[in-house]
Design a protein around this motif. Structure first.
Motif, PDB file in Angstrom:
ATOM      1  N   PHE A  93       4.863  -3.252  -7.356  1.00  0.00           N
ATOM      2  CA  PHE A  93       3.575  -3.986  -7.405  1.00  0.00           C
ATOM      3  C   PHE A  93       2.843  -3.636  -6.156  1.00  0.00           C
ATOM      4  N   THR A  94       1.518  -3.368  -6.075  1.00  0.00           N
ATOM      5  CA  THR A  94       0.617  -3.021  -5.091  1.00  0.00           C
ATOM      6  C   THR A  94      -0.693  -3.678  -5.110  1.00  0.00           C
ATOM      7  N   THR A  95      -1.275  -3.456  -4.209  1.00  0.00           N
ATOM      8  CA  THR A  95      -2.716  -3.882  -4.176  1.00  0.00           C
ATOM      9  C   THR A  95      -3.698  -3.420  -5.186  1.00  0.00           C
ATOM     10  N   CYS A  96      -3.264  -2.304  -5.751  1.00  0.00           N
ATOM     11  CA  CYS A  96      -3.837  -1.778  -7.035  1.00  0.00           C
ATOM     12  C   CYS A  96      -3.658  -2.974  -8.341  1.00  0.00           C
ATOM     13  N   ASP A  97      -2.609  -3.235  -8.364  1.00  0.00           N
ATOM     14  CA  ASP A  97      -2.288  -4.203  -9.401  1.00  0.00           C
ATOM     15  C   ASP A  97      -3.063  -5.633  -9.262  1.00  0.00           C
ATOM     16  N   LEU A  98      -3.161  -5.962  -8.100  1.00  0.00           N
ATOM     17  CA  LEU A  98      -3.753  -7.136  -7.738  1.00  0.00           C
ATOM     18  C   LEU A  98      -5.330  -7.011  -7.868  1.00  0.00           C
ATOM     19  N   MET A  99      -5.767  -5.975  -7.662  1.00  0.00           N
ATOM     20  CA  MET A  99      -7.179  -5.897  -8.100  1.00  0.00           C
ATOM     21  C   MET A  99      -7.545  -5.486  -9.203  1.00  0.00           C
ATOM     22  N   VAL A 100      -6.841  -4.510  -9.886  1.00  0.00           N
ATOM     23  CA  VAL A 100      -7.179  -4.035 -11.392  1.00  0.00           C
ATOM     24  C   VAL A 100      -7.070  -5.299 -12.381  1.00  0.00           C
ATOM     25  N   HIS A 101      -6.143  -6.178 -12.189  1.00  0.00           N
ATOM     26  CA  HIS A 101      -5.715  -7.232 -13.315  1.00  0.00           C
ATOM     27  C   HIS A 101      -6.564  -8.359 -13.031  1.00  0.00           C
ATOM     28  N   SER A 102      -7.413  -8.296 -12.035  1.00  0.00           N
ATOM     29  CA  SER A 102      -8.218  -9.576 -11.805  1.00  0.00           C
ATOM     30  C   SER A 102      -9.288  -9.985 -12.754  1.00  0.00           C
ATOM     31  N   GLY A 105       0.792  -1.203  -0.146  1.00  0.00           N
ATOM     32  CA  GLY A 105      -0.019   0.022   0.035  1.00  0.00           C
ATOM     33  C   GLY A 105       0.826   1.226   0.093  1.00  0.00           C
ATOM     34  N   VAL A 106       0.081   2.347   0.195  1.00  0.00           N
ATOM     35  CA  VAL A 106       0.781   3.704   0.392  1.00  0.00           C
ATOM     36  C   VAL A 106       0.397   4.455   1.588  1.00  0.00           C
ATOM     37  N   ALA A 107       1.105   4.458   2.492  1.00  0.00           N
ATOM     38  CA  ALA A 107       0.942   5.199   3.852  1.00  0.00           C
ATOM     39  C   ALA A 107       0.239   6.641   3.724  1.00  0.00           C
ATOM     40  N   GLN A 108      -0.703   7.021   4.696  1.00  0.00           N
ATOM     41  CA  GLN A 108      -1.336   8.166   4.957  1.00  0.00           C
ATOM     42  C   GLN A 108      -0.307   9.170   5.003  1.00  0.00           C
ATOM     43  N   GLY A 109      -0.437  10.365   4.234  1.00  0.00           N
ATOM     44  CA  GLY A 109       0.487  11.408   4.307  1.00  0.00           C
ATOM     45  C   GLY A 109       1.691  11.291   3.262  1.00  0.00           C
ATOM     46  N   ASP A 110       1.791  10.221   2.393  1.00  0.00           N
ATOM     47  CA  ASP A 110       2.357  10.048   1.302  1.00  0.00           C
ATOM     48  C   ASP A 110       1.855  10.880   0.277  1.00  0.00           C
ATOM     49  N   PRO A 111       2.489  11.583  -0.553  1.00  0.00           N
ATOM     50  CA  PRO A 111       1.762  12.123  -1.720  1.00  0.00           C
ATOM     51  C   PRO A 111       1.191  11.177  -2.826  1.00  0.00           C
ATOM     52  N   MET A 112       1.611   9.983  -2.706  1.00  0.00           N
ATOM     53  CA  MET A 112       1.450   9.145  -3.870  1.00  0.00           C
ATOM     54  C   MET A 112      -0.144   8.432  -3.188  1.00  0.00           C
ATOM     55  N   ARG A 113      -0.251   8.512  -1.832  1.00  0.00           N
ATOM     56  CA  ARG A 113      -1.575   8.165  -1.449  1.00  0.00           C
ATOM     57  C   ARG A 113      -2.963   8.240  -2.075  1.00  0.00           C
ATOM     58  N   GLY A 114      -2.936   9.560  -2.595  1.00  0.00           N
ATOM     59  CA  GLY A 114      -4.025   9.766  -3.517  1.00  0.00           C
ATOM     60  C   GLY A 114      -4.221   8.954  -4.588  1.00  0.00           C
ATOM     61  N   ARG A 115      -3.014   8.854  -5.585  1.00  0.00           N
ATOM     62  CA  ARG A 115      -3.154   8.028  -6.705  1.00  0.00           C
ATOM     63  C   ARG A 115      -3.580   6.533  -6.385  1.00  0.00           C
ATOM     64  N   PHE A 116      -2.860   5.811  -5.291  1.00  0.00           N
ATOM     65  CA  PHE A 116      -3.181   4.527  -4.687  1.00  0.00           C
ATOM     66  C   PHE A 116      -4.731   4.415  -4.433  1.00  0.00           C
ATOM     67  N   LEU A 117      -5.205   5.383  -3.767  1.00  0.00           N
ATOM     68  CA  LEU A 117      -6.625   5.349  -3.798  1.00  0.00           C
ATOM     69  C   LEU A 117      -7.399   5.673  -4.911  1.00  0.00           C
ATOM     70  N   SER A 118      -7.086   6.300  -5.796  1.00  0.00           N
ATOM     71  CA  SER A 118      -8.015   6.594  -6.922  1.00  0.00           C
ATOM     72  C   SER A 118      -8.100   5.213  -7.880  1.00  0.00           C
ATOM     73  N   TRP A 119      -7.005   4.417  -7.739  1.00  0.00           N
ATOM     74  CA  TRP A 119      -6.670   3.257  -8.607  1.00  0.00           C
ATOM     75  C   TRP A 119      -7.814   2.303  -8.052  1.00  0.00           C
ATOM     76  N   MET A 120      -7.827   2.223  -6.570  1.00  0.00           N
ATOM     77  CA  MET A 120      -8.603   1.205  -5.828  1.00  0.00           C
ATOM     78  C   MET A 120     -10.167   1.489  -6.094  1.00  0.00           C
ATOM     79  N   PHE A 121     -10.617   2.718  -6.074  1.00  0.00           N
ATOM     80  CA  PHE A 121     -11.860   3.130  -6.237  1.00  0.00           C
ATOM     81  C   PHE A 121     -12.154   3.045  -7.576  1.00  0.00           C
ATOM     82  N   TRP A 122     -11.301   3.514  -8.542  1.00  0.00           N
ATOM     83  CA  TRP A 122     -11.817   3.315 -10.090  1.00  0.00           C
ATOM     84  C   TRP A 122     -11.927   1.938 -10.380  1.00  0.00           C
ATOM     85  N   TYR A 123     -11.360   1.060  -9.840  1.00  0.00           N
ATOM     86  CA  TYR A 123     -11.497  -0.439 -10.128  1.00  0.00           C
ATOM     87  C   TYR A 123     -12.992  -0.927  -9.520  1.00  0.00           C
ATOM     88  N   SER A 124     -13.358  -0.397  -8.435  1.00  0.00           N
ATOM     89  CA  SER A 124     -14.552  -1.045  -7.807  1.00  0.00           C
ATOM     90  C   SER A 124     -15.702   0.207  -8.614  1.00  0.00           C
TER      91      SER A 124
END
Length: 206
Positions: free
Chosen positions: A153-162, A86-105
């Motif tokens: 590799f992150t949880t985003c890849d795990l979810m979006v490729h499924s 994942g990407v920790a809270q406070g990391d500037p890349m956290r927003g991108r990580f969350l965007s991929w996760m919510f874009w998937y669902s």
């Protein structure tokens, strides 16, 4: 105590793969349950499954239920930050990580289901887009790095490729996407999860 309710070769298999990526934390107990498999006309609603609709995956942590695959994936990724998935809270890349996760669902799964059901309507496309748009977004991201978050590799890849593993015929001809799907699919954790599921299905069939 954390309990993961799972049915083999179902949508919860992604969470099984995630547990493998996390190193199968001993504090997570896996409980296999039956589910109705509508397309096959098999299975049943398991009275031992606390999911309000009898589906999987379902996670229970100290009596609190968590449902929806993306929510469970985010929850577990945050609970075990040492995994680096994942990407920790406070990391500037956290927003991108969350965007991929919510874009998937919010986009990818509805678009894939509409495509498989041959559903087409201007309102659907205006709201959710379609498979070509999904593929274009993936190609653009993968042009910047081997993974959706760049170099790891992150949880985003795990979810979006499924969906492309679940329905391989949906995988576009794009070399970048095909290579990414194959790299995700052949990760040791993903292979182990498929082997565990195959063994569980064999037990059910016996």
């Amino acid at each position: 105590m954390i309990t993961f309710y799972h049915s083999p070769q179902s949508r919860s298999s992604r969470i099984l793969s995630l547990l493998e990526e996390l190193g199968n934390p001993p504090e997570i107990v896996l409980v296999e349950v039956e589910i109705p498999r509508v397309m096959k006309g098999t299975g049943r609603r398991d009275p031992g499954n606390p999911h309000p609709e009898g589906k999987v995956p379902y996670l229970e942590h100290d009596g609190v239920g968590i449902w929806e695959t993306s929510a469970i994936a985010l929850y577990l990724t945050g609970l075990f930050p040492q995994s680096g998935l994942g990407v920790a809270q406070g990391d500037p890349m956290r927003g991108r990580f969350l965007s991929w996760m919510f874009w998937y669902s919010g986009v990818v799964e509805p678009v894939v289901i509409a495509h498989l059901c041959d559903l087409s309507h201007p309102a659907l496309h205006a709201s959710l887009r379609g498979m070509p748009e999904v593929e274009a977004r993936l190609e653009a991201a993968l042009a910047e790095g081997p993974w959706l978050m760049g170099d790891r590799f992150t949880t985003c890849d795990l979810m979006v490729h499924s969906p492309y593993v679940w329905a391989p015929h949906l995988t576009p001809e794009s070399p970048a996407i095909r290579d990414w799907v194959e790299r995700c699919r052949m990760r040791p954790a993903a292979v182990r999860a498929r082997e565990r599921d195959a063994a569980a299905m064999a037990r059910l069939a016996a």
